[in-house]
Design a protein around this motif. Structure first.
Motif, mmCIF file in Angstrom:
data_model
loop_
_atom_site.group_PDB
_atom_site.id
_atom_site.type_symbol
_atom_site.label_atom_id
_atom_site.label_comp_id
_atom_site.label_asym_id
_atom_site.label_seq_id
_atom_site.Cartn_x
_atom_site.Cartn_y
_atom_site.Cartn_z
ATOM 1 N N GLY A 78 112.379 77.714 69.413
ATOM 2 C CA GLY A 78 111.984 78.094 70.765
ATOM 3 C C GLY A 78 111.390 79.491 70.807
ATOM 4 O O GLY A 78 110.847 79.907 71.825
ATOM 5 N N LYS A 79 111.506 80.224 69.685
ATOM 6 C CA LYS A 79 110.899 81.553 69.540
ATOM 7 C C LYS A 79 109.965 81.524 68.342
ATOM 8 O O LYS A 79 110.135 80.727 67.429
ATOM 9 N N GLN A 80 109.008 82.442 68.330
ATOM 10 C CA GLN A 80 108.237 82.659 67.114
ATOM 11 C C GLN A 80 109.014 83.653 66.250
ATOM 12 O O GLN A 80 109.547 84.639 66.764
ATOM 13 N N VAL A 81 109.070 83.377 64.957
ATOM 14 C CA VAL A 81 109.860 84.199 64.044
ATOM 15 C C VAL A 81 109.005 84.574 62.843
ATOM 16 O O VAL A 81 108.374 83.708 62.232
ATOM 17 N N LEU A 82 109.011 85.860 62.516
ATOM 18 C CA LEU A 82 108.388 86.318 61.282
ATOM 19 C C LEU A 82 109.497 86.573 60.268
ATOM 20 O O LEU A 82 110.412 87.351 60.531
ATOM 21 N N VAL A 83 109.413 85.899 59.127
ATOM 22 C CA VAL A 83 110.295 86.181 57.994
ATOM 23 C C VAL A 83 109.391 86.758 56.919
ATOM 24 O O VAL A 83 108.502 86.065 56.418
ATOM 25 N N TYR A 84 109.577 88.046 56.634
ATOM 26 C CA TYR A 84 108.717 88.663 55.628
ATOM 27 C C TYR A 84 109.563 89.139 54.447
ATOM 28 O O TYR A 84 110.630 89.704 54.610
ATOM 29 N N LEU A 166 105.154 83.051 59.273
ATOM 30 C CA LEU A 166 105.278 83.009 60.726
ATOM 31 C C LEU A 166 105.715 81.602 61.091
ATOM 32 O O LEU A 166 105.040 80.621 60.754
ATOM 33 N N ILE A 167 106.850 81.517 61.759
ATOM 34 C CA ILE A 167 107.411 80.228 62.153
ATOM 35 C C ILE A 167 107.172 80.059 63.645
ATOM 36 O O ILE A 167 107.471 80.950 64.447
ATOM 37 N N GLY A 168 106.627 78.918 64.011
ATOM 38 C CA GLY A 168 106.336 78.634 65.413
ATOM 39 C C GLY A 168 107.575 78.246 66.195
ATOM 40 O O GLY A 168 108.659 78.032 65.635
ATOM 41 N N LYS A 169 107.407 78.109 67.484
ATOM 42 C CA LYS A 169 108.523 77.763 68.367
ATOM 43 C C LYS A 169 109.132 76.406 68.037
ATOM 44 O O LYS A 169 110.287 76.145 68.349
ATOM 45 N N ASP A 170 108.337 75.547 67.386
ATOM 46 C CA ASP A 170 108.814 74.209 67.027
ATOM 47 C C ASP A 170 109.600 74.183 65.716
ATOM 48 O O ASP A 170 110.038 73.121 65.269
ATOM 49 N N ALA A 187 98.691 93.731 62.234
ATOM 50 C CA ALA A 187 97.554 93.215 63.018
ATOM 51 C C ALA A 187 97.319 91.737 62.720
ATOM 52 O O ALA A 187 97.051 90.946 63.632
ATOM 53 N N ALA A 188 97.453 91.339 61.454
ATOM 54 C CA ALA A 188 97.256 89.939 61.089
ATOM 55 C C ALA A 188 98.348 89.064 61.710
ATOM 56 O O ALA A 188 98.072 87.957 62.185
ATOM 57 N N ILE A 189 99.570 89.553 61.727
ATOM 58 C CA ILE A 189 100.681 88.807 62.329
ATOM 59 C C ILE A 189 100.432 88.607 63.821
ATOM 60 O O ILE A 189 100.595 87.499 64.353
ATOM 61 N N LEU A 190 100.034 89.671 64.495
ATOM 62 C CA LEU A 190 99.795 89.587 65.936
ATOM 63 C C LEU A 190 98.686 88.596 66.260
ATOM 64 O O LEU A 190 98.810 87.804 67.184
ATOM 65 N N ALA A 191 97.612 88.621 65.476
ATOM 66 C CA ALA A 191 96.512 87.685 65.706
ATOM 67 C C ALA A 191 96.993 86.250 65.542
ATOM 68 O O ALA A 191 96.670 85.374 66.347
#
Length: 195
Positions: A78-84, A166-170, A187-191
């Motif tokens: 349900g959230k976007q998640v960045l795992v880096y 980047l993991i989507g809400k799904d 910047a790439a993550i935000l785009a």
């Protein structure tokens, strides 16, 4: 039979140390560095499982944070998640990357992103890194490399390579970066998050 000279032995050790350090010290785009680009599908290695790609389900791992809390990745659906993944706390390239995320934090929050940095250092190292640079996001302790392996991130000398997911809400992978430029990554993550 050839005997190794002390110079050859010393040179070998120095080259090995340089190779390990390059993961965080050499900015991508410099000679020998890699420009940031999303992962291409179909790339794989015989020794490493095929890289995760957009559309794949994110691994349902439990993230152990620097403060001892645990977060099951599936609980963030349900959230976007960045795992880096990054090689090592408080090294030049890793610091540039973390500070970029810190400096772009308002925009990342505006895009609805949760951020988790993952490396193989312990909680004490992560806590010191967070305090030194006032990082607003948690760092994951992956001492045994289990989280890296779940994401198919290669470990070199027990140190994770720099990759981001980047993991989507799904709960599915939305974007993968197998080559990351620490200076340009936020910047790439935000785009990608806004697409």
């Amino acid at each position: 039979m050839m005997r190794r000279t002390p110079l050859a032995s010393t040179l070998g050790v120095a080259l090995a140390a340089l190779a390990l350090a390059a993961g965080c010290n050499e900015p991508a785009g410099a000679p020998g560095g890699a420009a940031e680009k999303p992962a291409e599908t179909g790339a794989s290695s015989a020794a490493q499982p095929a890289a995760l790609k957009p559309g794949d389900a994110a691994p349902d791992v439990t993230l152990t944070l620097h403060d001892g809390k645990e977060v099951k990745l599936s609980s963030l659906q349900g959230k976007q998640v960045l795992v880096y993944f990054y090689p090592k706390d408080d090294t030049p390239g890793c610091t540039v990357q973390a500070k970029g995320l810190r400096d772009g934090w308002a925009d990342l929050q505006g895009a609805g992103l949760d951020v988790y940095g993952v490396s193989t250092q312990d909680a004490q190292s992560h806590q010191a890194f967070i305090q030194k640079y006032e990082l607003p996001f948690p760092l994951v302790v992956d001492a045994d490399g289990a989280v890296a392996r779940a994401f198919h991130v290669p470990l070199r000398n027990d140190v994770a390579t720099r990759q981001s997911f980047l993991i989507g809400k799904d709960g599915k992978i939305k974007q993968v970066w197998l080559e990351v430029d620490p200076k340009e990554h936020t910047a790439a993550i935000l785009a990608a998050a806004k697409s």
